[in-house]
Design a protein around this motif. Structure first.
Motif, PDB file in Angstrom:
ATOM      1  N   LEU A  52       0.839  -1.199   0.000  1.00 27.46           N
ATOM      2  CA  LEU A  52       0.000   0.000   0.000  1.00 27.46           C
ATOM      3  C   LEU A  52       0.872   1.247   0.000  1.00 27.46           C
ATOM      4  CD1 LEU A  52      -2.512  -1.176   2.738  1.00 27.46           C
ATOM      5  CD2 LEU A  52      -2.962  -1.059   0.289  1.00 27.46           C
ATOM      6  N   SER A  53       0.519   2.232  -0.812  1.00 31.10           N
ATOM      7  CA  SER A  53       1.225   3.512  -0.802  1.00 31.10           C
ATOM      8  C   SER A  53       0.963   4.226   0.512  1.00 31.10           C
ATOM      9  CB  SER A  53       0.769   4.384  -1.968  1.00 31.10           C
ATOM     10  OG  SER A  53      -0.573   4.814  -1.747  1.00 31.10           O
ATOM     11  N   THR A  54       1.754   5.240   0.786  1.00 35.74           N
ATOM     12  CA  THR A  54       1.544   6.017   2.004  1.00 35.74           C
ATOM     13  C   THR A  54       0.163   6.658   2.000  1.00 35.74           C
ATOM     14  OG1 THR A  54       3.927   6.422   2.166  1.00 35.74           O
ATOM     15  CG2 THR A  54       2.487   7.895   3.415  1.00 35.74           C
ATOM     16  N   GLU A  55      -0.300   7.108   0.846  1.00 35.26           N
ATOM     17  CA  GLU A  55      -1.643   7.698   0.742  1.00 35.26           C
ATOM     18  C   GLU A  55      -2.712   6.644   1.019  1.00 35.26           C
ATOM     19  OE1 GLU A  55       1.324  10.109  -0.934  1.00 35.26           O
ATOM     20  OE2 GLU A  55       0.816   8.044  -1.523  1.00 35.26           O
ATOM     21  N   GLU A  56      -2.501   5.430   0.540  1.00 30.77           N
ATOM     22  CA  GLU A  56      -3.463   4.353   0.797  1.00 30.77           C
ATOM     23  C   GLU A  56      -3.454   3.944   2.268  1.00 30.77           C
ATOM     24  OE1 GLU A  56      -3.642   1.992  -3.464  1.00 30.77           O
ATOM     25  OE2 GLU A  56      -1.852   1.738  -2.196  1.00 30.77           O
ATOM     26  N   THR A  58      -2.813   5.982   4.712  1.00 23.70           N
ATOM     27  CA  THR A  58      -3.512   7.075   5.382  1.00 23.70           C
ATOM     28  C   THR A  58      -5.025   6.886   5.272  1.00 23.70           C
ATOM     29  OG1 THR A  58      -1.702   8.589   4.872  1.00 23.70           O
ATOM     30  CG2 THR A  58      -3.806   9.582   5.479  1.00 23.70           C
ATOM     31  N   ALA A  59      -5.488   6.509   4.084  1.00 25.04           N
ATOM     32  CA  ALA A  59      -6.920   6.308   3.880  1.00 25.04           C
ATOM     33  C   ALA A  59      -7.435   5.099   4.654  1.00 25.04           C
ATOM     34  CB  ALA A  59      -7.203   6.139   2.393  1.00 25.04           C
ATOM     35  N   LEU A  60      -6.605   4.056   4.756  1.00 23.05           N
ATOM     36  CA  LEU A  60      -7.020   2.835   5.448  1.00 23.05           C
ATOM     37  C   LEU A  60      -7.092   3.027   6.956  1.00 23.05           C
ATOM     38  CD1 LEU A  60      -7.631  -0.233   5.252  1.00 23.05           C
ATOM     39  CD2 LEU A  60      -5.154  -0.627   5.416  1.00 23.05           C
ATOM     40  N   GLY A  64     -10.119   6.444   7.425  1.00 23.88           N
ATOM     41  CA  GLY A  64      -9.871   7.612   6.579  1.00 23.88           C
ATOM     42  C   GLY A  64      -9.819   8.927   7.331  1.00 23.88           C
ATOM     43  N   ARG A  72       5.359   7.196   7.135  1.00 26.81           N
ATOM     44  CA  ARG A  72       4.955   5.810   6.879  1.00 26.81           C
ATOM     45  C   ARG A  72       5.161   4.949   8.131  1.00 26.81           C
ATOM     46  NH1 ARG A  72       3.755   3.209   2.169  1.00 26.81           N
ATOM     47  NH2 ARG A  72       4.325   0.995   1.989  1.00 26.81           N
TER      48      ARG A  72
END
Length: 562
Positions: A52-56, A58-60, A64, A72
Motif C-alpha cells: 500500500l502507498s503512504t496515501e493508501e 492514510t486512507a485505510l 480515513g 509511513r
C-alpha cells in the motif's frame, strides 16, 4: 506471576492484518518483490514492502480520518497497534489507561529525507517544515501512535536497532513484573527508507536474490518494513475480563555480544547468553523448545554465528534427537529491522497454535550485538515477581562537556576511531565506574532524545549532494541510536543487559527509573546509566521548545543494589 498475550496486530509484506499474515505464513508465500513504493534508483535489490502507498495507508487507517502528512512508520504502527487493541477487546476507557512501549529506529526518516534537501539548500521554514521536523525523532513515532490510538499515558521508546521491538516486549513484561501496570501494549514499527536501503548497501550485505537464511549459498538480506504489537496483561486481568489468550510469556533475556558494531562474533556469545538466560528464567531445558524462530538474516556471518550459538546451547542435531531446527521467516517478509522482533513474535504465536507446540523460542539481534531472546508458552507459565523493598544506591552523576583525551584508558589506535561525543561518553563512564569502585558494569543503559544526529545529518547530506551513492558504512553504523551503548559494552567487555531509550526531553529521568528494572528483576547487581545528545550543523536548532532542544549532553552514573 503469569503474563498472557491477549491481542495481536500486524502489517507486513504478507499483507495488512493478522488473518492474511497467518494464511500466507502457513503456505510459505513470500511477499518479497522488487521495490514499487520506495522511490529508489536501485532496482537490483528485492525488498519486503507493504504494497500500500503512504496515501493508501492514510486512507485505510482509522476509517480515513487520519491526518495527512504522517510518516509511513507512524501509519504502519498505528494500523498494527489499533488491530491489537481491537483484537484484545479493550474498552475505550481501558485503552486510555494503557501504557505503551514501542521499538523503532529511523522514526520519521521517510518524511525527513524527502525535504532535507530543501532545508539544506533554502533554509528551514518553521511554518512549512515544522510538521516533518517534529516527526523525525524516534520518540515522535511512539507518541503519535499512542495518541492516535487513544492512550493517555506517557509512552516509552526503545531503540536498539534490529532488536528494538523485542526489547520493547521485554520491557513491557518487566513493567508488569514490577507492578507498574496490569496491561501494556508492546511492539514496534519501521518503514523502508532510502537512508535504510543505502545504509545496509554500504555494508555490502544486501542480496540481489530472495534471501535464503541458513542456506549454504546464502548471500545477504532483503530489507523489509512493517509493524506488529502484542497486548500483554497479567493473567488475573485477562481472566477477569474473559479475554482470549494466545499464549504466555515463559522467559526472556537481553545480552550483548560486545564484539563489533555490525558483525556477530564467531562463537555467537551474545546470542548464546540471551537464549541461555531466557531458558533459565523459564525454568526449561533446551529439549523443551520445539521450534526456534531464528533471527536468520541470510548473511553468511549472522547465520553462522546464530547457528553456532544454538549448537552450543542445544547440542548438535546429530547428538540430540529433539534438536529444534532454526527457521527464519525473513524469506517471507524481508528483514523489517526494528519491527522484526515483534513481527516474528506474532508469527511464533501463530505457528505455536497451528502446530501444537508447547514452547517456542524467537530471537532478535541488533547492531552492536544487542541480542534478545523470548520464549512463548501455550500453557500458563510462572514468571518471577520483581524483588520487593530493594534499596538502590545512586552514585554521583559524572558530567563531561569538554573534549577529552581517552589515551589514558585506550590505545591511540582505538581512541582515534571514536567520535568526540563518544570519547566524552566513554570517559564519563570510566570515571563513574572508578567512583563506584567497579571495573565494568553488569548492564549498560543509555538514554537520548534525538540519537546520533551528527552521522545522521552527514548521511542525509550525502543523499542531497551525491544521490544514492557513496554512503559511508562507518557513518551508517554510528547513526543508530544504540551505537553509544554498544560501543561502551564493547570497550568495557560487558555482555549483560543493554538498552537504549529514545524518549522525549524528560527521557533522562524517565529512563533512569527504567534503568533500575534489571536490579529489581535480579538481572544485574549494578547498572551503568548514561545520557547523550549532540548538536550538529545543517540541522534546525529550535531552542524555543524544550522538547526539541539539541545540546551536547554527556553524563554517566552507577546504580547498584545496596
Amino acid at each position: 506471576m503469569r503474563i498472557a498475550i491477549t491481542g495481536i496486530g500486524i502489517i507486513s509484506a504478507l499483507g495488512s492484518g493478522k488473518e492474511v499474515n497467518r494464511a500466507r505464513l502457513l503456505t510459505g508465500e513470500s511477499g518479497i518483490t522488487m521495490p514499487h513504493i520506495l522511490a529508489t534508483e536501485h532496482r537490483e535489490w528485492p525488498v519486503g514492502e507493504v504494497t500500500l502507498s503512504t496515501e493508501e495507508l492514510t486512507a485505510l487507517a482509522d476509517g480515513g480520518q487520519m491526518p495527512e502528512g504522517l510518516s509511513r512508520t507512524i501509519l504502519l504502527g498505528h494500523l498494527a497497534a489499533n488491530e491489537a487493541l481491537t483484537d484484545a477487546g479493550l474498552t475505550a476507557e481501558e485503552v486510555q489507561g494503557l501504557k505503551m512501549v514501542n521499538g523503532t529506529t529511523v522514526g520519521g526518516m521517510d518524511r525527513t529525507e524527502q525535504v532535507f534537501g530543501r532545508w539544506y539548500r533554502d533554509g528551514f521554514d518553521p511554518t512549512r517544515d515544522m510538521p516533518v521536523y517534529l516527526q523525525h525523532p524516534a520518540h515522535a513515532t511512539t507518541r503519535y501512535i499512542s495518541d492516535l490510538c487513544g492512550m493517555k499515558n506517557d509512552p516509552l521508546t526503545l531503540s536498539t536497532a534490529c532488536s528494538s521491538s523485542m526489547n520493547a516486549i521485554i520491557h513491557g513484561v518487566q513493567m508488569l513484573q514490577m507492578g507498574n501496570a496490569e496491561r501494556v501494549l508492546t511492539g514496534g514499527t519501521e518503514a523502508l527508507t532510502l537512508f535504510h536501503l543505502n545504509g545496509f548497501a554500504s555494508l555490502g550485505i544486501l542480496s540481489e536474490n530472495v534471501c535464503r537464511p541458513f542456506a549454504p549459498d546464502r548471500d545477504g538480506i532483503n530489507l523489509g518494513e512493517g509493524a506488529a504489537y502484542l497486548l500483554l496483561e497479567t493473567e488475573s486481568s485477562a481472566l477477569k475480563r474473559g479475554a482470549h489468550v494466545y499464549g504466555y510469556i515463559a522467559g526472556f533475556a537481553n545480552r550483548c555480544d560486545a564484539y563489533h558494531l555490525t558483525a556477530s562474533s564467531p562463537d555467537g556469545d551474545g546470542a548464546y547468553l540471551a537464549m541461555k538466560h531466557a531458558l533459565r528464567m523459564a525454568g526449561l531445558q533446551p529439549d523443551h523448545i520445539e521450534y526456534i524462530n531464528a533471527h536468520g538474516t541470510g548473511t553468511p556471518n549472522n547465520d553462522a554465528s546464530e547457528s553456532h550459538a544454538i549448537e552450543r546451547l542445544f547440542g548438535s542435531p546429530f547428538v540430540s534427537p529433539r534438536w529444534p531446527e532454526p527457521r527464519s521467516t525473513k524469506s517471507l517478509t524481508g528483514h523489517t529491522t526494528s519491527a522484526s522482533g515483534a513481527i516474528e513474535a506474532v508469527f511464533s504465536l501463530m505457528l505455536m497454535r497451528e502446530r501444537g507446540y508447547k514452547y517456542v523460542m524467537t530471537n532478535a539481534f541488533g547492531f552492536g550485538g544487542n541480542d534478545s531472546s523470548l520464549i512463548l508458552s501455550a500453557v500458563p507459565t510462572e514468571l518471577p515477581m520483581a524483588r520487593e523493598h530493594l534499596q538502590v544506591r545512586l552514585e554521583p552523576i559524572v558530567r563531561v562537556d569538554e573534549d577529552v583525551d581517552t589515551t589514558a584508558y585506550l590505545s591511540p589506535m582505538v581512541s582515534r576511531r571514536l567520535s568526540p561525543q563518544m570519547k566524552r561518553l566513554y570517559v564519563a563512564a570510566r570515571r563513574a565506574l572508578e567512583q563506584a569502585g567497579l571495573e565494568k558494569p553488569d548492564a549498560v543503559i543509555v538514554s537520548t532524545v534525538w540519537g546520533r544526529m551528527q552521522p545522521t545529518v552527514a548521511l542525509l547530506k550525502t543523499l542531497v549532494l551525491n544521490g544514492e551513492s557513496e554512503f559511508s558504512p562507518s557513518l551508517f553504523m554510528q547513526s543508530t541510536h544504540n551505537a553509544p551503548a554498544s560501543t561502551l559494552a564493547i570497550l568495557l567487555g560487558c555482555h549483560g543487559y543493554n538498552a537504549t531509550f529514545a524518549t522525549h526531553h524528560h527521557s533522562y529521568e524517565q529512563a533512569k527509573t527504567n534503568a533500575m528494572m534489571p536490579l529489581f528483576t535480579d538481572d544485574a547487581k549494578n547498572v551503568l546509566y548514561c545520557t547523550y545528545d549532540e548538536e550538529t550543523t545543517d540541522w534546525p536548532q529550535l531552542l524555543d521548545n524544550e522538547d526539541n532542544q539539541l545540546s551536547n549532553i554527556t553524563t554517566a552514573q552507577i546504580l547498584s543494589c545496596n
